[in-house]
Enzyme design. Sequence first.
Site, PDB file in Angstrom:
ATOM      1  N   ARG A  64      65.450  17.302 -13.068  1.00 21.30           N
ATOM      2  CA  ARG A  64      65.227  18.734 -13.304  1.00 21.30           C
ATOM      3  C   ARG A  64      66.301  19.620 -12.690  1.00 21.30           C
ATOM      4  O   ARG A  64      66.656  20.654 -13.278  1.00 21.30           O
ATOM      5  CB  ARG A  64      63.855  19.142 -12.760  1.00 21.30           C
ATOM      6  CG  ARG A  64      62.677  18.395 -13.355  1.00 21.30           C
ATOM      7  CD  ARG A  64      62.598  18.537 -14.847  1.00 21.30           C
ATOM      8  NE  ARG A  64      61.424  17.815 -15.373  1.00 21.30           N
ATOM      9  CZ  ARG A  64      61.177  17.653 -16.666  1.00 21.30           C
ATOM     10  NH1 ARG A  64      62.027  18.126 -17.567  1.00 21.30           N
ATOM     11  NH2 ARG A  64      60.108  17.000 -17.056  1.00 21.30           N
ATOM     12  N   THR A 113      66.501   6.617 -21.012  1.00 19.45           N
ATOM     13  CA  THR A 113      65.207   6.783 -21.670  1.00 19.45           C
ATOM     14  C   THR A 113      64.606   5.389 -21.804  1.00 19.45           C
ATOM     15  O   THR A 113      65.325   4.456 -22.173  1.00 19.45           O
ATOM     16  CB  THR A 113      65.377   7.414 -23.067  1.00 19.45           C
ATOM     17  OG1 THR A 113      66.060   8.660 -22.931  1.00 19.45           O
ATOM     18  CG2 THR A 113      64.037   7.638 -23.760  1.00 19.45           C
ATOM     19  N   LYS A 172      69.025  14.516 -18.944  1.00 19.17           N
ATOM     20  CA  LYS A 172      68.203  13.548 -19.677  1.00 19.17           C
ATOM     21  C   LYS A 172      68.982  12.282 -20.039  1.00 19.17           C
ATOM     22  O   LYS A 172      68.376  11.215 -20.190  1.00 19.17           O
ATOM     23  CB  LYS A 172      67.724  14.161 -21.002  1.00 19.17           C
ATOM     24  CG  LYS A 172      66.964  15.480 -20.871  1.00 19.17           C
ATOM     25  CD  LYS A 172      65.473  15.251 -20.799  1.00 19.17           C
ATOM     26  CE  LYS A 172      64.709  16.555 -21.005  1.00 19.17           C
ATOM     27  NZ  LYS A 172      63.255  16.314 -20.896  1.00 19.17           N
ATOM     28  N   ASP A 220      60.873   9.845 -21.301  1.00 19.22           N
ATOM     29  CA  ASP A 220      62.092  10.655 -21.349  1.00 19.22           C
ATOM     30  C   ASP A 220      62.415  11.119 -19.922  1.00 19.22           C
ATOM     31  O   ASP A 220      62.196  12.270 -19.559  1.00 19.22           O
ATOM     32  CB  ASP A 220      61.833  11.846 -22.284  1.00 19.22           C
ATOM     33  CG  ASP A 220      63.048  12.732 -22.451  1.00 19.22           C
ATOM     34  OD1 ASP A 220      64.167  12.218 -22.368  1.00 19.22           O
ATOM     35  OD2 ASP A 220      62.855  13.949 -22.666  1.00 19.22           O
ATOM     36  N   GLU A 253      55.932  10.405 -23.593  1.00 17.24           N
ATOM     37  CA  GLU A 253      56.115  10.790 -25.000  1.00 17.24           C
ATOM     38  C   GLU A 253      55.720   9.632 -25.907  1.00 17.24           C
ATOM     39  O   GLU A 253      55.440   8.523 -25.454  1.00 17.24           O
ATOM     40  CB  GLU A 253      57.580  11.177 -25.259  1.00 17.24           C
ATOM     41  CG  GLU A 253      58.087  12.262 -24.308  1.00 17.24           C
ATOM     42  CD  GLU A 253      59.368  12.905 -24.788  1.00 17.24           C
ATOM     43  OE1 GLU A 253      59.881  12.508 -25.855  1.00 17.24           O
ATOM     44  OE2 GLU A 253      59.853  13.822 -24.100  1.00 17.24           O
ATOM     45  N   GLU A 277      55.237  19.800 -14.726  1.00 15.02           N
ATOM     46  CA  GLU A 277      54.007  20.549 -15.007  1.00 15.02           C
ATOM     47  C   GLU A 277      52.958  20.342 -13.927  1.00 15.02           C
ATOM     48  O   GLU A 277      52.241  21.268 -13.550  1.00 15.02           O
ATOM     49  CB  GLU A 277      53.409  20.102 -16.340  1.00 15.02           C
ATOM     50  CG  GLU A 277      54.220  20.498 -17.541  1.00 15.02           C
ATOM     51  CD  GLU A 277      53.621  19.893 -18.792  1.00 15.02           C
ATOM     52  OE1 GLU A 277      52.471  20.226 -19.112  1.00 15.02           O
ATOM     53  OE2 GLU A 277      54.300  19.064 -19.428  1.00 15.02           O
ATOM     54  N   GLU A 321      58.724  11.972 -18.444  1.00 13.23           N
ATOM     55  CA  GLU A 321      57.988  12.694 -19.483  1.00 13.23           C
ATOM     56  C   GLU A 321      57.325  11.654 -20.368  1.00 13.23           C
ATOM     57  O   GLU A 321      58.008  10.821 -20.976  1.00 13.23           O
ATOM     58  CB  GLU A 321      58.915  13.603 -20.310  1.00 13.23           C
ATOM     59  CG  GLU A 321      59.421  14.803 -19.528  1.00 13.23           C
ATOM     60  CD  GLU A 321      60.155  15.833 -20.397  1.00 13.23           C
ATOM     61  OE1 GLU A 321      60.526  15.508 -21.543  1.00 13.23           O
ATOM     62  OE2 GLU A 321      60.350  16.965 -19.918  1.00 13.23           O
ATOM     63  N   ASP A 330      64.537  14.298 -29.997  1.00 11.40           N
ATOM     64  CA  ASP A 330      63.369  14.564 -29.167  1.00 11.40           C
ATOM     65  C   ASP A 330      62.798  15.935 -29.548  1.00 11.40           C
ATOM     66  O   ASP A 330      63.522  16.937 -29.545  1.00 11.40           O
ATOM     67  CB  ASP A 330      63.773  14.541 -27.695  1.00 11.40           C
ATOM     68  CG  ASP A 330      62.583  14.301 -26.792  1.00 11.40           C
ATOM     69  OD1 ASP A 330      61.495  13.987 -27.298  1.00 11.40           O
ATOM     70  OD2 ASP A 330      62.746  14.430 -25.561  1.00 11.40           O
ATOM     71  N   HIS A 378      52.622  21.763 -22.829  1.00 12.10           N
ATOM     72  CA  HIS A 378      53.862  21.459 -22.096  1.00 12.10           C
ATOM     73  C   HIS A 378      54.702  22.720 -21.949  1.00 12.10           C
ATOM     74  O   HIS A 378      55.183  23.046 -20.868  1.00 12.10           O
ATOM     75  CB  HIS A 378      54.645  20.369 -22.825  1.00 12.10           C
ATOM     76  CG  HIS A 378      55.974  20.064 -22.211  1.00 12.10           C
ATOM     77  ND1 HIS A 378      56.112  19.617 -20.917  1.00 12.10           N
ATOM     78  CD2 HIS A 378      57.235  20.155 -22.703  1.00 12.10           C
ATOM     79  CE1 HIS A 378      57.400  19.440 -20.643  1.00 12.10           C
ATOM     80  NE2 HIS A 378      58.097  19.750 -21.710  1.00 12.10           N
ATOM     81  N   THR A 390      56.958  15.784 -24.607  1.00  9.37           N
ATOM     82  CA  THR A 390      55.938  15.546 -23.584  1.00  9.37           C
ATOM     83  C   THR A 390      54.544  15.852 -24.133  1.00  9.37           C
ATOM     84  O   THR A 390      54.274  16.960 -24.570  1.00  9.37           O
ATOM     85  CB  THR A 390      56.230  16.433 -22.357  1.00  9.37           C
ATOM     86  OG1 THR A 390      57.600  16.268 -22.010  1.00  9.37           O
ATOM     87  CG2 THR A 390      55.358  16.039 -21.181  1.00  9.37           C
ATOM     88  N   GLN A 418      69.226  19.390 -14.972  1.00 10.79           N
ATOM     89  CA  GLN A 418      68.861  20.008 -16.251  1.00 10.79           C
ATOM     90  C   GLN A 418      68.885  21.535 -16.172  1.00 10.79           C
ATOM     91  O   GLN A 418      69.406  22.212 -17.059  1.00 10.79           O
ATOM     92  CB  GLN A 418      67.474  19.514 -16.647  1.00 10.79           C
ATOM     93  CG  GLN A 418      66.998  19.985 -18.013  1.00 10.79           C
ATOM     94  CD  GLN A 418      65.556  19.553 -18.306  1.00 10.79           C
ATOM     95  OE1 GLN A 418      64.952  18.770 -17.564  1.00 10.79           O
ATOM     96  NE2 GLN A 418      65.000  20.070 -19.378  1.00 10.79           N
TER      97      GLN A 418
END
Lengths: 435, 435
Positions: free
Chosen positions: A247, A266, A262, A243, A211, A383, A209, A139, A146, A369, A250
């Site tokens: 948070r 996915t 993560k 993805d 992607e 975001e 996310e 990734d 981002h 992202t 993470q």
Amino acid sequence: MSLNFTHDPAARSWVETANDPACDFPVQNLPHGVFSCQGRDASGGVAIGDAILDLLALAKAGVISTEAHPVLEAAAEGSLNRFVAMGNQAASLLRGEIFRLLVLDGAGPNPVRADPQRFIVPSAQAMLHMPLRVGSFTDFMTSVHHVTAARKARPARELNENFLHLPVAYNSRASSIVPDGVAIVRPHGQVREASGQVVFRPTSQLDFELEFGALIGPGNPLGSRVGLDQTEDMLFGYVLVNDWSARDIQIWESRLGPFLGKSFATTISPWIVTAEALAPFRVAPVPRLPGQPAPLPYLDSARHRAAGALDIRLEARLSTRNMRQAGLPPERIVATNLLHCAWTLPQMTAHHTSNGCNLEAGDLLSSGTVSGPTDEEAACLFERTAGTLPLDLPGGEQRLWLEDEDELVITGRAERDGFASIGFGPCGARIAPAR
Amino acid sequence: MSLNFTHDPAARSWVETANDPACDFPVQNLPHGVFSCQGRDASGGVAIGDAILDLLALAKAGVISTEAHPVLEAAAEGSLNRFVAMGNQAASLLRGEIFRLLVLDGAGPNPVRADPQRFIVPSAQAMLHMPLRVGSFTDFMTSVHHVTAARKARPARELNENFLHLPVAYNSRASSIVPDGVAIVRPHGQVREASGQVVFRPTSQLDFELEFGALIGPGNPLGSRVGLDQTEDMLFGYVLVNDWSARDIQIWESRLGPFLGKSFATTISPWIVTAEALAPFRVAPVPRLPGQPAPLPYLDSARHRAAGALDIRLEARLSTRNMRQAGLPPERIVATNLLHCAWTLPQMTAHHTSNGCNLEAGDLLSSGTVSGPTDEEAACLFERTAGTLPLDLPGGEQRLWLEDEDELVITGRAERDGFASIGFGPCGARIAPAR
């Protein structure tokens, strides 16, 4: 990759639903996937309109040229690793023959059109699977928006200088990749509460996310570097990628990059849109950031600059259980474009192999992202809401993070004047409660 | 895993070389691997002394019980993924029967001893391969000494508080794992020179990291968490790991954890030493750091505390071309012990699956650099030399980093009073010049 008769914008299919301008799968697309029907093992197919061309039936019927037959046999398998390893030229050969069988005004006899029941499966009767075994998943992080926007929610840090010099990336987790439609179980994890207490509980900051991913066709031997212009032969096709990110997990675990925040799941769109199908949608020049120095020679070439970057419109839509019960349609919460990425997939591939690392058939390389500068271009909730600014939804609901039973679907379209526009099919999932 | 007759310290083998006290592969070890001889495809074997028991020949001879035969067939394949997926109980069944065939004073007729030419291959005539396909490779960072000592060379940072609460890890690269003996090509990469200039060139800071890895047997389904006590069934066996690192590439690229600074190659020892063979070498209590809070319940159990952590002596030896030409023996530059790790492999496994991430048969989980507090326990050059304090070698040479033609070999031994000590065989490679 040069344009040919399979890109003819005037071509229509005798599979009527393929001719709807809103359809992701017109005869100019012909993406590969793996499906199963009741009572049959998974095998390869090609999407056309709201149906699937059954490649196993096609292989058995012997209506493909001797030259293309071995390729067809690989594309008819229940996992497409062997097919993608054959490369773009082999896929192009098969694409040409399939195009002729599905196009409305093809010359000569057409055994598929003559007996559609034998070769065409309605999508509604089919279940889609992972199209291949993803050996490794890398990734990248290529949107400066981002990186910058992500900082709103954190103590201010400067943009790492390396961002302008190379496509930053990390190894992600391949085993937990699932196709569209598989429910995502809210993960548990170790987190530090605002109080400072460290606990193990379900994440309360579940995010997506948006992607865009490339699947590797022929790989490279360990110890070999692949030149930027040679990477084109390695990039077999493309899928949408979500993805999923927790948070709170993470942020607390992070020391050597993302891991459990993560690796719980996915999602990818299960149709592989080939490099050839997307050939019309590259636009020059390759994006550059203000103040960005010229790339080092291994990340730059005249051919790459002339070929340009993929112009793909990418969107995400959210629906909550309440919205669905109230009959409200999913709300578009992201509308962005792949051109916001500061590095192209050929550049990511060249960088990835620059130390001699071997890529293998079926490896997934994802853009990171795909965020642009505006609010609606923010391609994840971290975001958009920064965990504090609620996102308003129809029906009066708000979201800081994803809640149970929320459904998030990513879509993508390639559009260009003078060409039939094509899409990827959905890349979505519902959030299931923690177990 | 309970002790049984295969751990009998008095047992000797009729393969004489297995009885040398310095031998890594006495009859109490019986590690599994994959080998080939001239004119034969790769297939499974078991190391005994300076020879290999040919499991394919054994399977063909039909001298194993009906119950163990399917296990033997899997262990005789050219890649051991299917075998390790059968789990520890299946492996234990096979181990018992192989022990009886190789032990000196076994009861009853012994068809292997009666016809050794048919079943025993001298190691010198065999080439060892990767024992299985590593699907995913996760690298942890569990030595507080590694984290702390690494800081000597960098601006001071505090130890991340999460280190005391969880085993920090990142996803590493599986495709570039190679077995002992494969030369490591010095990688190119993008680096920032001291002048500030960003260039692409061969690394000038090539390093090793002495680590210890576990191979996963039966995996877990996506979305399931595995309790700490259940992880024992997932840990099939162990190998030595050299996590080669290019520090200049790593430092410049690092933003989301290690990537190209590591992914050019990782070396493992090719013999899988089973969990059962290592059962005698767990010592309680499990290591704890000063001030470390009690682990959260998912990382703690009475059974785990009672079982203890593996006590493995680990060493690395370096020889330069000049040393070899002068007839000087390799110089021991690291002598450490796995007990320096703050987290055990069962804890790493429980943490890895705590978010529902699925582990698969053949996945590799590695300890991270196994450093202790003293200079000789620094398990990589980054800690030992910090890039500025040269390491003195016999013959007057010095090293800050590895140079071309250097050969670095990691070895490991499990030793405990009252048990036959066992080893892992070498995990080594020579550095080849950049291409």
